[in-house]
Scaffold this motif. Sequence first.
Motif, short mmCIF file in Angstrom:
data_model
loop_
_atom_site.label_atom_id
_atom_site.label_comp_id
_atom_site.label_asym_id
_atom_site.label_seq_id
_atom_site.Cartn_x
_atom_site.Cartn_y
_atom_site.Cartn_z
N GLU A 65 -62.72 -14.66 46.35
CA GLU A 65 -63.54 -13.67 47.04
C GLU A 65 -63.37 -13.77 48.55
O GLU A 65 -63.35 -12.75 49.25
CB GLU A 65 -65.01 -13.84 46.66
N GLN A 66 -63.21 -14.98 49.06
CA GLN A 66 -62.96 -15.15 50.49
C GLN A 66 -61.62 -14.55 50.89
O GLN A 66 -61.50 -13.92 51.95
CB GLN A 66 -63.00 -16.63 50.87
N GLY A 83 -68.49 -16.15 48.95
CA GLY A 83 -68.23 -16.43 47.54
C GLY A 83 -67.14 -17.47 47.33
O GLY A 83 -66.90 -18.35 48.17
N THR A 84 -66.48 -17.36 46.20
CA THR A 84 -65.43 -18.30 45.83
C THR A 84 -64.19 -18.11 46.71
O THR A 84 -64.15 -17.23 47.56
CB THR A 84 -65.03 -18.09 44.35
N LEU A 85 -63.19 -18.94 46.47
CA LEU A 85 -61.98 -18.88 47.26
C LEU A 85 -61.26 -17.53 47.11
O LEU A 85 -60.76 -16.97 48.09
CB LEU A 85 -61.04 -20.02 46.84
#
Length: 114
Positions: A90-91, A86-88
């Motif tokens: 989420e990472q 996912g996005t930053l």
Amino acid sequence: MTDAQVQDFQKRVRGISRQHRRFTNGYVELVERDGLLVPRQRRMRRGFPIKGLVLTLIGFMVFKGFMLSQVGALNYTDRLDRLAQGTLIEQAGAWVMQADPVTQAIAGQLAGLL
């Protein structure tokens, strides 16, 4: 009154005012050997709350262990892999939630209890 007496009086008044300002944060009454109650300034703690940080980290590790024990290891890693795509943010969440040895040990202990 002479000028020296006025200055001495003002010095005493400033000292009493300073002491009253210090006691606005709280005080503890100590009993002296002769029975006299003497107020002492309460020490104010002004530092980084290490105890709160440690308790927060322990709670977070127990939460991760609980999640791992309830979902299962394979399903947990599958969800983390999807989160890592996912996005930053989420990472970053996937990196924080990864199953480390402490989390696995806690999950093992919780699986025995539940």
